[in-house]
Write a protein that holds these residues in place. Structure first.
Motif, PDB file in Angstrom:
ATOM      1  N   ALA A  51       0.829  -1.201   0.000  1.00 31.92           N
ATOM      2  CA  ALA A  51       0.000   0.000   0.000  1.00 31.92           C
ATOM      3  C   ALA A  51       0.868   1.259   0.000  1.00 31.92           C
ATOM      4  O   ALA A  51       2.003   1.258   0.488  1.00 31.92           O
ATOM      5  N   VAL A  52       0.322   2.332  -0.543  1.00 33.42           N
ATOM      6  CA  VAL A  52       1.017   3.622  -0.584  1.00 33.42           C
ATOM      7  C   VAL A  52       0.511   4.450   0.594  1.00 33.42           C
ATOM      8  O   VAL A  52      -0.616   4.956   0.578  1.00 33.42           O
ATOM      9  N   VAL A  53       1.334   4.569   1.637  1.00 30.02           N
ATOM     10  CA  VAL A  53       0.934   5.291   2.844  1.00 30.02           C
ATOM     11  C   VAL A  53       1.073   6.792   2.593  1.00 30.02           C
ATOM     12  O   VAL A  53       2.177   7.302   2.390  1.00 30.02           O
ATOM     13  N   LEU A  54      -0.049   7.492   2.630  1.00 34.49           N
ATOM     14  CA  LEU A  54      -0.055   8.928   2.377  1.00 34.49           C
ATOM     15  C   LEU A  54       0.385   9.729   3.595  1.00 34.49           C
ATOM     16  O   LEU A  54       0.924  10.832   3.450  1.00 34.49           O
ATOM     17  N   GLY A  55       0.143   9.207   4.783  1.00 34.15           N
ATOM     18  CA  GLY A  55       0.535   9.913   5.987  1.00 34.15           C
ATOM     19  C   GLY A  55      -0.303   9.502   7.176  1.00 34.15           C
ATOM     20  O   GLY A  55      -1.072   8.538   7.128  1.00 34.15           O
ATOM     21  N   SER A  56      -0.133  10.258   8.274  1.00 33.85           N
ATOM     22  CA  SER A  56      -0.845  10.011   9.526  1.00 33.85           C
ATOM     23  C   SER A  56      -1.928  11.067   9.703  1.00 33.85           C
ATOM     24  O   SER A  56      -1.660  12.268   9.562  1.00 33.85           O
ATOM     25  N   THR A  57      -3.133  10.628  10.044  1.00 33.64           N
ATOM     26  CA  THR A  57      -4.265  11.541  10.173  1.00 33.64           C
ATOM     27  C   THR A  57      -4.465  11.970  11.623  1.00 33.64           C
ATOM     28  O   THR A  57      -4.093  11.273  12.559  1.00 33.64           O
ATOM     29  N   VAL A  58      -5.099  13.134  11.805  1.00 32.49           N
ATOM     30  CA  VAL A  58      -5.233  13.759  13.107  1.00 32.49           C
ATOM     31  C   VAL A  58      -6.317  13.110  13.957  1.00 32.49           C
ATOM     32  O   VAL A  58      -7.191  12.397  13.456  1.00 32.49           O
ATOM     33  N   MET A  59      -6.257  13.431  15.245  1.00 28.02           N
ATOM     34  CA  MET A  59      -7.263  13.006  16.215  1.00 28.02           C
ATOM     35  C   MET A  59      -7.391  14.093  17.282  1.00 28.02           C
ATOM     36  O   MET A  59      -6.473  14.887  17.473  1.00 28.02           O
TER      37      MET A  59
ATOM     38  N   THR B  41     -16.175  16.553  11.790  1.00 31.02           N
ATOM     39  CA  THR B  41     -16.258  15.193  11.261  1.00 31.02           C
ATOM     40  C   THR B  41     -16.760  14.174  12.257  1.00 31.02           C
ATOM     41  O   THR B  41     -17.050  13.043  11.880  1.00 31.02           O
ATOM     42  N   GLY B  42     -16.810  14.539  13.529  1.00 31.25           N
ATOM     43  CA  GLY B  42     -16.920  13.511  14.551  1.00 31.25           C
ATOM     44  C   GLY B  42     -15.545  12.939  14.835  1.00 31.25           C
ATOM     45  O   GLY B  42     -14.599  13.132  14.069  1.00 31.25           O
ATOM     46  N   GLY B  43     -15.417  12.238  15.938  1.00 33.85           N
ATOM     47  CA  GLY B  43     -14.117  11.702  16.316  1.00 33.85           C
ATOM     48  C   GLY B  43     -14.276  10.401  17.094  1.00 33.85           C
ATOM     49  O   GLY B  43     -15.392   9.910  17.278  1.00 33.85           O
ATOM     50  N   SER B  44     -13.143   9.877  17.508  1.00 32.49           N
ATOM     51  CA  SER B  44     -11.853  10.547  17.458  1.00 32.49           C
ATOM     52  C   SER B  44     -11.059  10.287  16.171  1.00 32.49           C
ATOM     53  O   SER B  44     -10.011  10.912  15.967  1.00 32.49           O
ATOM     54  N   SER B  45     -11.534   9.401  15.319  1.00 33.39           N
ATOM     55  CA  SER B  45     -10.832   9.167  14.050  1.00 33.39           C
ATOM     56  C   SER B  45     -11.246  10.235  13.047  1.00 33.39           C
ATOM     57  O   SER B  45     -11.721   9.957  11.939  1.00 33.39           O
ATOM     58  N   SER B  46     -11.029  11.484  13.459  1.00 31.98           N
ATOM     59  CA  SER B  46     -11.537  12.619  12.704  1.00 31.98           C
ATOM     60  C   SER B  46     -10.816  12.798  11.380  1.00 31.98           C
ATOM     61  O   SER B  46     -11.441  12.984  10.329  1.00 31.98           O
TER      62      SER B  46
ATOM     63  N   GLY C 212      -8.699   3.720  11.346  1.00 39.52           N
ATOM     64  CA  GLY C 212      -9.000   4.455  12.560  1.00 39.52           C
ATOM     65  C   GLY C 212      -8.911   3.537  13.761  1.00 39.52           C
ATOM     66  O   GLY C 212      -8.620   2.344  13.634  1.00 39.52           O
ATOM     67  N   THR C 213      -9.153   4.093  14.946  1.00 40.88           N
ATOM     68  CA  THR C 213      -9.245   3.287  16.159  1.00 40.88           C
ATOM     69  C   THR C 213     -10.519   3.667  16.895  1.00 40.88           C
ATOM     70  O   THR C 213     -11.073   4.742  16.696  1.00 40.88           O
ATOM     71  N   ASP C 214     -10.990   2.761  17.772  1.00 42.99           N
ATOM     72  CA  ASP C 214     -12.305   2.935  18.379  1.00 42.99           C
ATOM     73  C   ASP C 214     -12.330   2.293  19.758  1.00 42.99           C
ATOM     74  O   ASP C 214     -11.891   1.154  19.936  1.00 42.99           O
ATOM     75  N   ILE C 215     -12.833   3.041  20.747  1.00 47.54           N
ATOM     76  CA  ILE C 215     -13.195   2.486  22.050  1.00 47.54           C
ATOM     77  C   ILE C 215     -14.703   2.632  22.235  1.00 47.54           C
ATOM     78  O   ILE C 215     -15.422   1.654  22.381  1.00 47.54           O
ATOM     79  N   GLY C 216     -15.173   3.872  22.192  1.00 48.78           N
ATOM     80  CA  GLY C 216     -16.593   4.119  22.423  1.00 48.78           C
ATOM     81  C   GLY C 216     -17.322   4.729  21.245  1.00 48.78           C
ATOM     82  O   GLY C 216     -18.422   5.253  21.404  1.00 48.78           O
ATOM     83  N   GLY C 217     -16.700   4.693  20.059  1.00 46.77           N
ATOM     84  CA  GLY C 217     -17.366   5.245  18.881  1.00 46.77           C
ATOM     85  C   GLY C 217     -16.451   5.975  17.927  1.00 46.77           C
ATOM     86  O   GLY C 217     -16.914   6.601  16.973  1.00 46.77           O
TER      87      GLY C 217
ATOM     88  N   ALA D 271      -8.576  -1.310  16.389  1.00 43.14           N
ATOM     89  CA  ALA D 271      -8.309  -0.600  15.136  1.00 43.14           C
ATOM     90  C   ALA D 271      -9.134  -1.245  14.037  1.00 43.14           C
ATOM     91  O   ALA D 271      -9.375  -2.455  14.049  1.00 43.14           O
ATOM     92  N   GLY D 272      -9.578  -0.415  13.096  1.00 44.32           N
ATOM     93  CA  GLY D 272     -10.412  -0.965  12.045  1.00 44.32           C
ATOM     94  C   GLY D 272     -10.443  -0.083  10.817  1.00 44.32           C
ATOM     95  O   GLY D 272      -9.942   1.051  10.824  1.00 44.32           O
TER      96      GLY D 272
END
Length: 299
Positions: A119-127, A154-159, A175-180, A212-213
């Motif tokens: 895969a071509v990794v474009l970068g790391s996204t914010v949270m 956008t909603g978060g935390s995988s904003s 993204g990652t998820d605990i409560g949404g 993570a998903g």
């Protein structure tokens, strides 16, 4: 096909086009970069990105496809990773302006899996700070805005991952998820997302309750990415045992499933009538297709 169209192709479409010689990972990467350049000043999805490095990765993928030797099922497909998914040498501030970021000396299992697959990794996204806000607002990064309507977050935390997916910054995002934290951006932005079972996707360092998903624009792309990242890794002692999972989505039959319908959580603000109507229409469509729709005893 116009460049903007290339940026919106799904991962499954890209892989078929690469295999058939109809598209190059390089031209797709450049189309995505143009899309990022157009929207990123407003959307604010990225914490770190290196267009030169990802261009080099796209060129390497192009050579592999020409030789008929792709590394894996997502070779050449643009992807982003949330900033709390470690990439060696990339600081991990967890969205917080008041800390000295940890700089990992190794990749997370997810990062290794996607790189091993080409895969071509474009970068790391914010949270947002520590992943604890659902708004997409960070003391370090500022506001991450919806590509659908920049007046909204956008909603978060995988904003950042959600903004990247909805904005056409490539088809695959983690993204990652605990409560949404995956599901909230998914619903706010109209995405296909999945919070996998605890331990299905190994993470490092193990964090009980966090998963993570994948985040994408199509269900097929979720399945494709899960086939890559849901691989065992000894660094996560909480991960599930290896399992042979058929991620193929082509045989889905609505008549084979029961769907829970929850119209009111029973707490918080009242349900917006427009939101309720949309959920009821979706439930009706599933019922019409043969699914067993089971309303909850609330709402």
């Amino acid at each position: 096909m116009v460049d903007d169209g290339l940026a919106w192709l799904s991962a499954t479409e890209l892989v078929r086009a690469y295999a058939g010689g109809d598209l190059s990972p390089v031209e797709v990467h450049r189309a995505v970069q143009r899309r990022i350049a157009e929207l990123e000043p407003t959307v604010n999805a990225f914490w770190q990105r290196d267009a030169v490095e990802s261009e080099r990765a796209a060129q390497q993928s192009e050579a592999r496809w020409r030789a008929g030797e792709p590394l894996g099922p997502i070779d050449g497909v643009p992807i982003t990773l949330k900033e709390n998914v470690a990439r060696a040498g990339v600081p991990m501030p967890a969205g917080n302006a008041g800390v000295t970021p940890v700089v990992p000396d190794r990749n997370a299992p997810i990062t290794d899996r996607v790189l091993e697959s080409g895969a071509v990794v474009l970068g790391s996204t914010v949270m947002p700070d520590w992943g604890m806000l659902s708004s997409g607002v960070s003391s370090l990064h500022g506001i991450t805005r919806s590509p659908l309507d920049p007046r909204l977050t956008t909603g978060g935390s995988s904003s950042g991952a959600g903004a990247a997916a909805a904005g056409g910054f490539g088809p695959l995002h983690v993204g990652t998820d605990i409560g949404g934290s995956i599901r909230l951006p998914g619903t706010w932005l109209g995405l296909a997302t999945l919070k996998p079972s605890d331990g299905r996707v190994p993470i490092d360092v193990p964090y009980l309750g966090r998963v993570a998903g994948p985040m994408a624009r199509t269900v097929d792309d979720l399945a494709l990415l899960m086939s890559v990242i849901a691989q065992p890794d000894p660094r996560d002692w909480a991960s599930l045992p290896p399992a042979e999972i058929d991620w193929d989505t082509s045989g889905f039959e609505p008549r084979s499933v029961r769907v829970g319908l929850l119209l009111d959580a029973g707490c918080g603000m009242p349900v917006d009538p427009e939101v309720r109507a949309v959920v009821e229409r979706a439930a009706g469509a599933l019922g019409d297709a043969g699914a067993e729709v089971v309303p909850s005893n609330r709402g």
